[in-house]
Design a protein around this motif. Structure first.
Motif, PDB file in Angstrom:
ATOM      1  N   THR A   2      10.736 -42.306  27.627  1.00 20.00           N
ATOM      2  CA  THR A   2      12.004 -43.975  27.391  1.00 20.00           C
ATOM      3  C   THR A   2      10.698 -44.489  26.963  1.00 20.00           C
ATOM      4  OG1 THR A   2      11.488 -46.463  27.835  1.00 20.00           O
ATOM      5  CG2 THR A   2      10.525 -45.705  29.436  1.00 20.00           C
ATOM      6  N   TYR A   3      11.280 -44.628  25.559  1.00 21.99           N
ATOM      7  CA  TYR A   3      10.729 -45.564  24.243  1.00 21.99           C
ATOM      8  C   TYR A   3      10.592 -46.954  23.916  1.00 21.99           C
ATOM      9  CZ  TYR A   3      15.732 -46.286  22.371  1.00 21.99           C
ATOM     10  OH  TYR A   3      16.910 -46.153  22.839  1.00 21.99           O
ATOM     11  N   ASP A   4      10.334 -47.250  24.807  1.00 18.36           N
ATOM     12  CA  ASP A   4      10.714 -48.796  25.096  1.00 18.36           C
ATOM     13  C   ASP A   4       9.498 -49.672  24.748  1.00 18.36           C
ATOM     14  OD1 ASP A   4      13.299 -48.973  26.306  1.00 18.36           O
ATOM     15  OD2 ASP A   4      13.179 -49.361  28.690  1.00 18.36           O
ATOM     16  N   ARG A   5       8.442 -48.884  25.424  1.00 20.42           N
ATOM     17  CA  ARG A   5       7.152 -49.756  24.866  1.00 20.42           C
ATOM     18  C   ARG A   5       6.738 -48.968  23.920  1.00 20.42           C
ATOM     19  NH1 ARG A   5       5.027 -51.158  30.236  1.00 20.42           N
ATOM     20  NH2 ARG A   5       6.785 -50.993  31.475  1.00 20.42           N
ATOM     21  N   LEU A   6       7.006 -47.754  22.935  1.00 21.48           N
ATOM     22  CA  LEU A   6       6.980 -47.132  22.293  1.00 21.48           C
ATOM     23  C   LEU A   6       6.782 -48.816  20.626  1.00 21.48           C
ATOM     24  CD1 LEU A   6       6.779 -43.828  21.915  1.00 21.48           C
ATOM     25  CD2 LEU A   6       7.382 -44.483  19.934  1.00 21.48           C
ATOM     26  N   VAL A   7       5.325 -48.697  19.986  1.00 23.49           N
ATOM     27  CA  VAL A   7       5.096 -49.671  18.997  1.00 23.49           C
ATOM     28  C   VAL A   7       4.761 -48.865  18.003  1.00 23.49           C
ATOM     29  CG1 VAL A   7       3.436 -51.324  18.264  1.00 23.49           C
ATOM     30  CG2 VAL A   7       3.955 -51.190  20.675  1.00 23.49           C
ATOM     31  N   CYS A   8       6.179 -49.289  17.353  1.00 18.74           N
ATOM     32  CA  CYS A   8       5.873 -48.149  15.208  1.00 18.74           C
ATOM     33  C   CYS A   8       4.517 -48.805  14.697  1.00 18.74           C
ATOM     34  CB  CYS A   8       7.359 -49.642  14.489  1.00 18.74           C
ATOM     35  SG  CYS A   8       7.055 -48.499  12.821  1.00 18.74           S
ATOM     36  N   ALA A   9       4.241 -47.403  13.943  1.00 16.70           N
ATOM     37  CA  ALA A   9       2.927 -47.411  13.851  1.00 16.70           C
ATOM     38  C   ALA A   9       3.052 -48.090  12.182  1.00 16.70           C
ATOM     39  CB  ALA A   9       2.456 -45.894  13.088  1.00 16.70           C
ATOM     40  N   ASN A  10       4.304 -48.229  11.095  1.00 21.97           N
ATOM     41  CA  ASN A  10       4.661 -48.695  10.194  1.00 21.97           C
ATOM     42  C   ASN A  10       4.640 -50.120  10.453  1.00 21.97           C
ATOM     43  OD1 ASN A  10       5.189 -48.138   7.879  1.00 21.97           O
ATOM     44  ND2 ASN A  10       7.263 -49.551   8.096  1.00 21.97           N
ATOM     45  N   ALA A  12       4.622 -52.261  13.356  1.00 26.19           N
ATOM     46  CA  ALA A  12       3.652 -52.893  14.320  1.00 26.19           C
ATOM     47  C   ALA A  12       5.003 -53.391  15.414  1.00 26.19           C
ATOM     48  CB  ALA A  12       2.029 -53.566  13.724  1.00 26.19           C
ATOM     49  N   ALA A  13       5.926 -53.294  15.391  1.00 26.10           N
ATOM     50  CA  ALA A  13       6.545 -53.691  16.157  1.00 26.10           C
ATOM     51  C   ALA A  13       7.455 -53.013  17.127  1.00 26.10           C
ATOM     52  CB  ALA A  13       7.747 -54.775  15.389  1.00 26.10           C
ATOM     53  N   PRO A  14       7.596 -53.128  18.524  1.00 30.19           N
ATOM     54  CA  PRO A  14       8.452 -52.260  19.443  1.00 30.19           C
ATOM     55  C   PRO A  14       9.341 -51.224  18.449  1.00 30.19           C
ATOM     56  CG  PRO A  14       7.918 -54.230  20.480  1.00 30.19           C
ATOM     57  CD  PRO A  14       7.979 -55.046  18.895  1.00 30.19           C
ATOM     58  N   VAL A  15       9.957 -50.208  18.755  1.00 32.81           N
ATOM     59  CA  VAL A  15      10.004 -49.087  18.220  1.00 32.81           C
ATOM     60  C   VAL A  15      11.887 -50.007  18.909  1.00 32.81           C
ATOM     61  CG1 VAL A  15      11.217 -46.904  17.953  1.00 32.81           C
ATOM     62  CG2 VAL A  15       8.693 -47.796  18.062  1.00 32.81           C
ATOM     63  N   SER A  16      12.036 -49.607  19.763  1.00 33.73           N
ATOM     64  CA  SER A  16      13.376 -50.421  20.166  1.00 33.73           C
ATOM     65  C   SER A  16      13.556 -51.218  19.894  1.00 33.73           C
ATOM     66  CB  SER A  16      13.175 -50.421  21.916  1.00 33.73           C
ATOM     67  OG  SER A  16      12.292 -51.898  21.791  1.00 33.73           O
ATOM     68  N   GLU A  17      13.411 -52.355  18.976  1.00 34.45           N
ATOM     69  CA  GLU A  17      13.480 -53.355  17.925  1.00 34.45           C
ATOM     70  C   GLU A  17      14.303 -53.136  16.657  1.00 34.45           C
ATOM     71  OE1 GLU A  17      10.934 -56.434  17.650  1.00 34.45           O
ATOM     72  OE2 GLU A  17      10.795 -57.243  20.332  1.00 34.45           O
ATOM     73  N   GLY A  18      14.172 -51.198  15.904  1.00 33.40           N
ATOM     74  CA  GLY A  18      14.720 -51.189  14.875  1.00 33.40           C
ATOM     75  C   GLY A  18      14.496 -52.044  14.033  1.00 33.40           C
ATOM     76  N   ARG A  19      13.036 -52.409  13.562  1.00 30.52           N
ATOM     77  CA  ARG A  19      12.752 -53.757  12.365  1.00 30.52           C
ATOM     78  C   ARG A  19      13.323 -52.366  10.950  1.00 30.52           C
ATOM     79  NH1 ARG A  19       9.205 -58.497  14.672  1.00 30.52           N
ATOM     80  NH2 ARG A  19       9.558 -59.097  16.769  1.00 30.52           N
ATOM     81  N   CYS A  20      11.838 -51.712  11.379  1.00 32.05           N
ATOM     82  CA  CYS A  20      12.217 -51.210   9.807  1.00 32.05           C
ATOM     83  C   CYS A  20      12.908 -49.524  10.068  1.00 32.05           C
ATOM     84  CB  CYS A  20      10.785 -50.820   9.583  1.00 32.05           C
ATOM     85  SG  CYS A  20       9.817 -49.331  10.145  1.00 32.05           S
ATOM     86  N   ARG A  21      12.654 -48.696   8.495  1.00 30.24           N
ATOM     87  CA  ARG A  21      13.483 -47.315   8.937  1.00 30.24           C
ATOM     88  C   ARG A  21      12.608 -46.184   9.486  1.00 30.24           C
ATOM     89  NH1 ARG A  21      12.948 -43.315   4.289  1.00 30.24           N
ATOM     90  NH2 ARG A  21      11.378 -44.574   3.911  1.00 30.24           N
ATOM     91  N   VAL A  22      10.733 -46.487   9.844  1.00 30.77           N
ATOM     92  CA  VAL A  22      10.433 -45.413  10.481  1.00 30.77           C
ATOM     93  C   VAL A  22      10.676 -45.946  12.040  1.00 30.77           C
ATOM     94  CG1 VAL A  22       8.326 -44.998  11.268  1.00 30.77           C
ATOM     95  CG2 VAL A  22       8.469 -46.078   9.168  1.00 30.77           C
ATOM     96  N   CYS A  23      10.716 -46.931  12.680  1.00 40.13           N
ATOM     97  CA  CYS A  23      11.452 -47.187  13.427  1.00 40.13           C
ATOM     98  C   CYS A  23      12.774 -46.856  13.982  1.00 40.13           C
ATOM     99  CB  CYS A  23      11.933 -49.113  14.192  1.00 40.13           C
ATOM    100  SG  CYS A  23      10.002 -49.923  13.846  1.00 40.13           S
ATOM    101  N   ARG A  24      13.719 -46.920  13.378  1.00 42.66           N
ATOM    102  CA  ARG A  24      14.823 -46.540  13.199  1.00 42.66           C
ATOM    103  C   ARG A  24      15.749 -44.643  13.550  1.00 42.66           C
ATOM    104  NH1 ARG A  24      16.454 -51.304  10.310  1.00 42.66           N
ATOM    105  NH2 ARG A  24      16.419 -50.079   7.806  1.00 42.66           N
ATOM    106  N   ALA A  25      14.180 -44.207  12.601  1.00 40.39           N
ATOM    107  CA  ALA A  25      13.808 -42.603  12.597  1.00 40.39           C
ATOM    108  C   ALA A  25      13.964 -42.450  13.592  1.00 40.39           C
ATOM    109  CB  ALA A  25      13.416 -42.280  11.249  1.00 40.39           C
TER     110      ALA A  25
END
Ligand SMILES: [Zn+2]
Length: 63
Positions: A2-10, A12-25
């Motif tokens: 699951t990627y629910d708990r994954l935090v974006c390195a770019n 720093a928000a949860p990847v599942s929220e898709g706040r930035c391009r890196v998250c969405r990718a």
């Protein structure tokens, strides 16, 4: 997996929220892996057996 708990390195928000391009990718990449991650292990073994049988058949015909 699951990627629910994954935090974006770019951002720093949860990847599942898709706040930035890196998250969405990374979210898209994980969703692509989804069908394979959810594949039944027995199904994988069956596919492997079929593949080996097909190879054996080909090898037998080649000789
Ligand atoms: Zn991000």
């Amino acid at each position: 997996m699951t990627y629910d708990r994954l935090v974006c390195a770019n951002c720093a928000a949860p990847v599942s929220e898709g706040r930035c391009r890196v998250c969405r990718a990374s979210r898209e990449r994980m969703q692509e892996q989804g069908p394979f991650a959810g594949l039944n292990p027995a199904m994988l073994i069956a596919l492997m057996v079929i593949l080996v049988a097909a190879l054996a058949l080909l090898a037998h015909q080649a000789i």
